[in-house]
Scaffold this active site. Structure first.
Site, PDB file in Angstrom:
ATOM      1  N   GLY A 142       0.779  -1.235   0.000  1.00  0.00           N
ATOM      2  CA  GLY A 142       0.000   0.000   0.000  1.00  0.00           C
ATOM      3  C   GLY A 142       0.804   1.276   0.000  1.00  0.00           C
ATOM      4  O   GLY A 142       0.234   2.370   0.059  1.00  0.00           O
ATOM      5  N   GLN A 143       2.131   1.162  -0.064  1.00  0.00           N
ATOM      6  CA  GLN A 143       2.918   2.389  -0.032  1.00  0.00           C
ATOM      7  C   GLN A 143       2.673   3.219  -1.289  1.00  0.00           C
ATOM      8  O   GLN A 143       2.442   2.691  -2.354  1.00  0.00           O
ATOM      9  CB  GLN A 143       4.402   2.043   0.083  1.00  0.00           C
ATOM     10  CG  GLN A 143       4.751   1.484   1.455  1.00  0.00           C
ATOM     11  CD  GLN A 143       6.151   0.934   1.485  1.00  0.00           C
ATOM     12  OE1 GLN A 143       7.102   1.666   1.288  1.00  0.00           O
ATOM     13  NE2 GLN A 143       6.271  -0.366   1.710  1.00  0.00           N
ATOM     14  N   ARG A 144       2.738   4.498  -1.085  1.00  0.00           N
ATOM     15  CA  ARG A 144       2.389   5.468  -2.135  1.00  0.00           C
ATOM     16  C   ARG A 144       3.050   5.130  -3.478  1.00  0.00           C
ATOM     17  O   ARG A 144       2.427   5.147  -4.523  1.00  0.00           O
ATOM     18  CB  ARG A 144       2.801   6.852  -1.650  1.00  0.00           C
ATOM     19  CG  ARG A 144       2.624   7.952  -2.657  1.00  0.00           C
ATOM     20  CD  ARG A 144       1.263   8.617  -2.555  1.00  0.00           C
ATOM     21  NE  ARG A 144       1.052   9.538  -3.653  1.00  0.00           N
ATOM     22  CZ  ARG A 144       0.121   9.404  -4.569  1.00  0.00           C
ATOM     23  NH1 ARG A 144      -0.703   8.385  -4.527  1.00  0.00           N
ATOM     24  NH2 ARG A 144      -0.022  10.290  -5.524  1.00  0.00           N
ATOM     25  N   LYS A 145       4.347   4.809  -3.386  1.00  0.00           N
ATOM     26  CA  LYS A 145       5.108   4.589  -4.606  1.00  0.00           C
ATOM     27  C   LYS A 145       4.633   3.371  -5.400  1.00  0.00           C
ATOM     28  O   LYS A 145       4.852   3.304  -6.598  1.00  0.00           O
ATOM     29  CB  LYS A 145       6.605   4.414  -4.267  1.00  0.00           C
ATOM     30  CG  LYS A 145       7.227   5.643  -3.642  1.00  0.00           C
ATOM     31  CD  LYS A 145       7.630   6.635  -4.723  1.00  0.00           C
ATOM     32  CE  LYS A 145       7.703   8.031  -4.174  1.00  0.00           C
ATOM     33  NZ  LYS A 145       8.975   8.575  -3.901  1.00  0.00           N
ATOM     34  N   ILE A 146       4.061   2.416  -4.711  1.00  0.00           N
ATOM     35  CA  ILE A 146       3.663   1.221  -5.460  1.00  0.00           C
ATOM     36  C   ILE A 146       2.162   1.150  -5.719  1.00  0.00           C
ATOM     37  O   ILE A 146       1.673   0.231  -6.358  1.00  0.00           O
ATOM     38  CB  ILE A 146       4.164  -0.086  -4.793  1.00  0.00           C
ATOM     39  CG1 ILE A 146       3.784  -0.154  -3.327  1.00  0.00           C
ATOM     40  CG2 ILE A 146       5.667  -0.229  -4.960  1.00  0.00           C
ATOM     41  CD1 ILE A 146       4.216  -1.460  -2.669  1.00  0.00           C
TER      42      ILE A 146
END
Lengths: 256, 169
Positions: free
Chosen positions: B58-62
């Site tokens: 769920g991290q922004r970058k992914i």
């Protein structure tokens, strides 16, 4: 012969009437039997229903009506969402567990809150006094009394009908006739004064949509700013890892 | 008994508790969980149901890679941290963007309101309005309070029951 012609005329008249789209909300405390009722109407088994903590809807055709019923969660912690659906509803179906005497006061308070809303006052209300199959269930008259229904609907100029029923008795064609009767009544009342009601609903929903759209834009802007801020922070701190960040996602297998 | 396969997509911001939830579902150890970089998948059988649950980082970058998993999704489970009110807007915005996706149109949404073991957890109506769920009209949505940590509200039996109003069975 004449009556046959008259029949034909009235049939033709009805046929020419436009299809009317009508939205109803189904509310009431948790465990009153809202979802069971809705599922029965839809022809699905009304048994083994999980508590609704949210929103679902059914669509049905009834004569020249295309009816949508919003089934809204009734628990204490979700009840506050009801107000968001008032503007677009043509009428209210309020489901009561007639056998739960201990919660009649809470039911009354919940009903007061609904009818008190300026978006609901004046609209027709169908009260389903559900769970009549249970021992000790309050009769129609007793439900009216414990909810002070008469006073309440008069105060808010809501036409009201109460139907004692049992939602788990059957579904589809075998559904409790009182539920059907109640629904017919509600649609009949809505049809009687359709144009004025429809105009009010169009006005209220347009207003609400504009407000929601405005909020949405503001929110999107705030989130964009937060993301930007965080983005610039991480790019300073995590500079050495940045290459890594960009590599890893490519390792995800892509489904085709 | 015919086994009905249900494809469930588990999404949400980083630190919402998606992986912990998934491991609880599979009755696995939850003591050493690190942020998910890619994805995890578990299949669970329950009373004629086979739930295939996909948990995507769920991290922004992914987050842009979420879309690779949209196809054929039966139920979207969106996990949120119920106590992190500061991020309600962000998570709501992310969800709104998901619901606009064509491949997810009409897919029922279950909001797993995680971390309900915390005293500061928000009630369902606050979550609904915080995430703007009340403006949704084109699909079923439901909030399920749970605690991935204690396992409360994440039993397989419950998932099966929640799949019923979502149009399965």
């Amino acid at each position: 012969m004449f009556s046959l012609m008259a029949n034909c005329c009235s049939w033709l008249k009805r046929w020419q009437e436009p299809v009317r789209k009508v939205t109803l909300i189904m509310v009431g405390l948790d465990n009153a039997g809202k979802t069971a009722t809705v599922r029965g109407i839809q022809g699905e088994s009304p048994e083994d229903v999980a508590p609704t903590v949210g929103f679902s809807k059914i669509d049905l055709k009834q004569g020249r009506f295309e009816v949508t019923i919003f089934d809204l969660g009734g628990g204490k912690r979700i009840r506050n969402i009801w107000r968001n659906y008032y503007a677009e509803s043509y009428g209210v179906i309020f489901v009561v567990d007639s056998s739960d005497i201990a919660r009649m006061e809470e039911t009354k308070q919940a009903m007061i809150e609904v009818l008190n809303s300026p978006k609901i006052s004046g609209k027709p209300v169908l009260v389903l006094a559900n769970k009549q199959d249970r021992e000790g269930a309050l009769s129609e008259a007793d439900v009216i009394e414990s909810l002070s229904l008469e006073k309440l609907v008069n105060e808010h100029k809501c036409l009201c009908q109460i139907e004692p029923c049992s939602a788990i008795m059957g579904c589809g064609k075998k559904i409790d006739k009182s539920i059907k009767k109640g629904l017919y009544w509600l649609l009949h009342i809505i049809a009687k004064d359709f144009d004025a009601l429809n105009e009010r609903i169009q006005r209220d929903t347009t207003e609400q949509k504009a407000y929601e759209e405005q909020k949405k834009l503001e929110r999107a802007e705030r989130v964009r700013r937060i993301r930007e801020e965080r983005g610039s922070r991480t790019s300073d701190l995590l500079l050495p890892f940045k290459a890594l960040y960009h590599q890893q996602p490519t390792m995800l297998p892509i489904r085709d | 008994m015919i086994s009905l396969e249900v494809r469930i997509l588990l999404l949400g911001l980083d630190n919402a508790g998606k992986t912990t939830l998934l491991k609880q579902l599979a009755s696995e150890d939850i003591s050493h969980i690190t942020p998910t970089q890619g994805f995890n998948i578990k299949s669970v059988q329950s009373q004629g149901f086979k739930l295939n649950v996909w948990d995507i980082g769920g991290q922004r970058k992914i987050r842009p890679y979420w879309r690779n998993y949209f196809e054929n999704t039966d139920i979207l489970i969106y996990v949120i941290d119920s106590a992190d009110r500061k991020r309600f807007e962000e998570t709501g915005q992310e969800l709104a963007e998901l619901l606009d996706e064509e491949k997810l149109s009409g897919v029922p949404v279950l909001i797993f309101a995680n971390k309900q073991d915390l005293l500061t957890a928000a009630p369902a109506s606050e979550i609904a309005e915080g995430l703007n769920l009340h403006t949704i009209r084109d699909r079923v949505w439901q909030i399920q309070s749970c605690s991935a940590l204690s396992g409360e509200g994440v039993q397989v039996r419950l998932w099966r029951r929640l799949a019923v109003p979502a149009g399965h069975l």
